[in-house]
Scaffold this active site. Structure first.
Site, PDB file in Angstrom:
ATOM      1  N   LYS A   1       0.696  -1.156   0.063  1.00  0.00           N
ATOM      2  CA  LYS A   1      -0.018   0.013   0.062  1.00  0.00           C
ATOM      3  C   LYS A   1       1.098   0.964   0.123  1.00  0.00           C
ATOM      4  O   LYS A   1       0.581   2.214  -0.725  1.00  0.00           O
ATOM      5  CB  LYS A   1      -1.077  -0.005   1.378  1.00  0.00           C
ATOM      6  CG  LYS A   1      -1.850  -0.931   1.443  1.00  0.00           C
ATOM      7  CD  LYS A   1      -2.770  -0.955   2.484  1.00  0.00           C
ATOM      8  CE  LYS A   1      -1.939  -0.963   3.756  1.00  0.00           C
ATOM      9  NZ  LYS A   1      -1.396  -2.259   4.128  1.00  0.00           N
TER      10      LYS A   1
ATOM     11  N   ARG B   1      -9.496   1.344   9.558  1.00  0.00           N
ATOM     12  CA  ARG B   1      -8.965  -0.242   9.574  1.00  0.00           C
ATOM     13  C   ARG B   1      -9.988  -0.775  10.579  1.00  0.00           C
ATOM     14  O   ARG B   1      -9.599  -2.150  10.918  1.00  0.00           O
ATOM     15  CB  ARG B   1      -7.460   0.062  10.501  1.00  0.00           C
ATOM     16  CG  ARG B   1      -6.573  -0.639   9.888  1.00  0.00           C
ATOM     17  CD  ARG B   1      -5.188  -0.333  10.851  1.00  0.00           C
ATOM     18  NE  ARG B   1      -4.114  -1.359  10.486  1.00  0.00           N
ATOM     19  CZ  ARG B   1      -2.959  -0.760   9.806  1.00  0.00           C
ATOM     20  NH1 ARG B   1      -3.166   0.286   9.160  1.00  0.00           N
ATOM     21  NH2 ARG B   1      -2.135  -1.548   9.505  1.00  0.00           N
TER      22      ARG B   1
ATOM     23  N   ARG C   1      11.955  -2.773  10.391  1.00  0.00           N
ATOM     24  CA  ARG C   1      10.887  -2.182  11.291  1.00  0.00           C
ATOM     25  C   ARG C   1      10.620  -3.338  12.563  1.00  0.00           C
ATOM     26  O   ARG C   1      10.461  -4.466  12.165  1.00  0.00           O
ATOM     27  CB  ARG C   1       9.397  -1.959  10.679  1.00  0.00           C
ATOM     28  CG  ARG C   1       9.030  -0.574  10.684  1.00  0.00           C
ATOM     29  CD  ARG C   1       8.088  -0.203   9.658  1.00  0.00           C
ATOM     30  NE  ARG C   1       6.668  -0.817   9.911  1.00  0.00           N
ATOM     31  CZ  ARG C   1       5.521  -0.868   9.394  1.00  0.00           C
ATOM     32  NH1 ARG C   1       5.755   0.026   8.340  1.00  0.00           N
ATOM     33  NH2 ARG C   1       4.458  -1.285   9.592  1.00  0.00           N
TER      34      ARG C   1
ATOM     35  N   ARG D   1      -0.355  -9.492  13.149  1.00  0.00           N
ATOM     36  CA  ARG D   1      -0.795  -8.435  12.267  1.00  0.00           C
ATOM     37  C   ARG D   1      -1.822  -9.044  11.200  1.00  0.00           C
ATOM     38  O   ARG D   1      -2.829  -8.241  10.836  1.00  0.00           O
ATOM     39  CB  ARG D   1       0.402  -7.612  11.544  1.00  0.00           C
ATOM     40  CG  ARG D   1       1.210  -6.576  12.686  1.00  0.00           C
ATOM     41  CD  ARG D   1       2.363  -6.003  11.887  1.00  0.00           C
ATOM     42  NE  ARG D   1       2.203  -5.240  10.889  1.00  0.00           N
ATOM     43  CZ  ARG D   1       3.319  -4.922  10.063  1.00  0.00           C
ATOM     44  NH1 ARG D   1       4.686  -5.560  10.421  1.00  0.00           N
ATOM     45  NH2 ARG D   1       3.170  -4.248   8.921  1.00  0.00           N
TER      46      ARG D   1
HETATM   47  P1  AP5 Z   1       4.925  -1.508   1.665  1.00  0.00           P
HETATM   48  O1  AP5 Z   1       4.552  -0.776   0.455  1.00  0.00           O
HETATM   49  O2  AP5 Z   1       5.849  -0.876   2.622  1.00  0.00           O
HETATM   50  O3  AP5 Z   1       3.740  -2.305   2.177  1.00  0.00           O
HETATM   51  P2  AP5 Z   1       2.490  -1.926   2.981  1.00  0.00           P
HETATM   52  O4  AP5 Z   1       1.301  -2.286   2.445  1.00  0.00           O
HETATM   53  O5  AP5 Z   1       2.444  -0.194   3.036  1.00  0.00           O
HETATM   54  O6  AP5 Z   1       3.019  -2.377   4.550  1.00  0.00           O
HETATM   55  P3  AP5 Z   1       2.579  -1.931   6.040  1.00  0.00           P
HETATM   56  O7  AP5 Z   1       3.608  -2.924   6.832  1.00  0.00           O
HETATM   57  O8  AP5 Z   1       3.234  -0.306   6.077  1.00  0.00           O
HETATM   58  O9  AP5 Z   1       1.161  -1.837   6.383  1.00  0.00           O
HETATM   59  P4  AP5 Z   1       0.648  -1.718   7.614  1.00  0.00           P
HETATM   60  O10 AP5 Z   1      -0.699  -1.487   7.168  1.00  0.00           O
HETATM   61  O11 AP5 Z   1       0.748  -3.081   8.356  1.00  0.00           O
HETATM   62  O12 AP5 Z   1       1.438  -0.833   8.255  1.00  0.00           O
HETATM   63  P5  AP5 Z   1       0.887   0.704   9.067  1.00  0.00           P
HETATM   64  O13 AP5 Z   1       2.130   1.529   8.975  1.00  0.00           O
HETATM   65  O14 AP5 Z   1      -0.064   1.342   8.385  1.00  0.00           O
HETATM   66  O15 AP5 Z   1       5.870  -2.725   1.109  1.00  0.00           O
HETATM   67  C1  AP5 Z   1       6.139  -3.776   1.773  1.00  0.00           C
HETATM   68  C2  AP5 Z   1       7.774  -4.295   1.375  1.00  0.00           C
HETATM   69  O16 AP5 Z   1       7.414  -4.671  -0.101  1.00  0.00           O
HETATM   70  C3  AP5 Z   1       8.661  -3.083   1.017  1.00  0.00           C
HETATM   71  O17 AP5 Z   1       9.866  -3.383   1.273  1.00  0.00           O
HETATM   72  C4  AP5 Z   1       8.355  -2.818  -0.387  1.00  0.00           C
HETATM   73  O18 AP5 Z   1       9.665  -2.154  -1.055  1.00  0.00           O
HETATM   74  C5  AP5 Z   1       8.252  -4.065  -0.989  1.00  0.00           C
HETATM   75  N1  AP5 Z   1       7.141  -3.937  -1.988  1.00  0.00           N
HETATM   76  C6  AP5 Z   1       6.184  -3.181  -2.218  1.00  0.00           C
HETATM   77  N2  AP5 Z   1       5.498  -3.444  -3.449  1.00  0.00           N
HETATM   78  C7  AP5 Z   1       6.170  -4.299  -4.216  1.00  0.00           C
HETATM   79  C8  AP5 Z   1       6.123  -5.113  -5.354  1.00  0.00           C
HETATM   80  N3  AP5 Z   1       5.059  -4.697  -6.226  1.00  0.00           N
HETATM   81  N4  AP5 Z   1       6.942  -6.072  -5.753  1.00  0.00           N
HETATM   82  C9  AP5 Z   1       7.979  -6.345  -4.773  1.00  0.00           C
HETATM   83  N5  AP5 Z   1       8.122  -5.667  -3.508  1.00  0.00           N
HETATM   84  C10 AP5 Z   1       7.488  -4.754  -3.421  1.00  0.00           C
HETATM   85  O19 AP5 Z   1       0.629   0.142  10.523  1.00  0.00           O
HETATM   86  C11 AP5 Z   1       1.538   0.038  11.473  1.00  0.00           C
HETATM   87  C12 AP5 Z   1       0.952  -0.329  12.649  1.00  0.00           C
HETATM   88  O20 AP5 Z   1       0.209   1.045  13.351  1.00  0.00           O
HETATM   89  C13 AP5 Z   1      -0.405  -1.170  12.914  1.00  0.00           C
HETATM   90  O21 AP5 Z   1      -0.208  -2.419  12.806  1.00  0.00           O
HETATM   91  C14 AP5 Z   1      -1.086  -0.673  13.972  1.00  0.00           C
HETATM   92  O22 AP5 Z   1      -0.585  -0.979  15.203  1.00  0.00           O
HETATM   93  C15 AP5 Z   1      -0.910   1.022  13.989  1.00  0.00           C
HETATM   94  N6  AP5 Z   1      -1.948   1.570  13.089  1.00  0.00           N
HETATM   95  C16 AP5 Z   1      -1.911   1.929  11.987  1.00  0.00           C
HETATM   96  N7  AP5 Z   1      -2.965   2.768  11.433  1.00  0.00           N
HETATM   97  C17 AP5 Z   1      -3.916   2.434  12.463  1.00  0.00           C
HETATM   98  C18 AP5 Z   1      -5.382   2.495  12.601  1.00  0.00           C
HETATM   99  N8  AP5 Z   1      -6.115   3.066  11.764  1.00  0.00           N
HETATM  100  N9  AP5 Z   1      -6.135   1.979  13.607  1.00  0.00           N
HETATM  101  C19 AP5 Z   1      -5.206   1.164  14.432  1.00  0.00           C
HETATM  102  N10 AP5 Z   1      -4.271   0.977  14.549  1.00  0.00           N
HETATM  103  C20 AP5 Z   1      -3.278   1.570  13.435  1.00  0.00           C
END
Ligand code: AP5
Length: 261
Positions: free
Chosen positions: A56, A135, A207, A218
């Protein structure tokens, strides 16, 4: 190039400079120093849904540059708050960091407070691209109410889908820069020098919540709390499901093709 309500003329004209996200990251009275460029057509109001690690953030980077809308990630607020917000560090943010480390969701109350403090970003004339919010059902219902009150209509909800083994490969290989926060992957987006950021020379680290034991929590949390939002937005006629396999550019092109239909 064909145009429609999702990808009109602004797309393909050229990359927009990276947005200043100060107002989003700091909240409250903070303002962005660089106002968003006014889009030629309607501003985009997008939500990105999908499991952790599906890509994402990577798609958000491409979409926000090409559609000139601001990338609003709640995960980024929570990670940035550790540095910015002295008052919050003491209570809500400290406990939020604990939830994040364990791979659990931060309580709705905390997240919704952060959103309320950043309402100006949801009204911004440049539009938005929400990543990681909503979420939970409670967050989706609150967002719907806030947007209705502000007379802001969502353009679409992009729902990225990827098999679990590929999600694990993406997450376990992710490395982020401690200084400028750029994201790399040890196979798919290799830095030129191992462990060093191409952009600023900072150190690349894993991370804390990307370790395998936390990732399992997760994924389970996503299935239980966030997956139901797919149906929520399908019923509203906003959902576009996208296969997230292939390179980031291929996924972006697939998104465009699907929305041109
Ligand atoms: P990346 O693009 O970083 O993936 P992502 O889907 O953004 O993954 P996240 O782990 O950041 O999502 P998340 O929803 O768990 O985290 P968030 O920060 O929101 O890609 C991943 C990897 O793959 C990278 O190395 C990239 O280079 C590679 N890649 C990407 N596309 C590719 C492709 N096409 N081919 C090959 N490689 C590729 O949340 C973190 C935490 O915050 C949550 O667990 C929760 O505790 C808290 N939180 C955040 N928002 C909320 C909310 N609204 N409510 C409650 N808790 C929340």
């Amino acid at each position: 190039m064909k145009t429609n309500r999702f990808f009109p003329k602004t797309d393909g004209v050229g990359l927009m400079p990276k947005q200043d996200r100060t107002a989003w990251l700091k909240g409250g009275e903070a303002r962005c120093t660089m106002p968003p460029r006014k889009p030629l057509g309607n501003a985009w109001h997008l939500i990105l849904l999908g499991a952790p690690g599906v890509g994402k953030g990577t798609q958000a980077e491409i979409l926000s540059e090409r559609l000139a809308c601001c990338h609003l990630s709640t995960g980024d607020i929570l990670r940035a708050a550790k540095c910015f917000d002295e008052q919050m560090q003491s209570t809500a943010i400290q406990s939020a960091v604990g939830y994040m480390k364990r791979g659990e969701l931060v309580p709705d109350e905390t997240v919704l407070r952060l959103i309320h403090e950043r309402m100006r970003c949801l009204h911004c004339s440049g539009g938005f691209l929400l990543d990681g919010f909503p979420r939970t059902m409670a967050q989706a219902e609150t967002l719907e109410k806030l947007l209705n009150e502000a007379h802001v209509a969502l353009t679409a909800v992009f729902n990225y889908e990827l098999p679990l083994d590929k999600i694990v490969a993406r997450i376990s290989g992710r490395r982020g820069c401690t200084k400028c926060k750029s994201v790399f992957h040890i196979v798919a987006r290799k830095p030129q020098a191992e462990g060093i950021c191409d952009q600023c020379g900072g150190t690349l680290v894993q991370r804390e919540d990307d370790r395998l034991e936390t990732l399992n929590v997760r994924i389970k949390t996503y299935e239980e709390n966030t997956r139901p939002l797919v149906e929520f937005y399908r019923k509203r006629g906003l959902l576009i499901t996208i296969n997230a396999e292939g390179s980031p550019e291929e996924i972006y092109r697939r998104t465009r093709l699907l929305t041109l239909g």
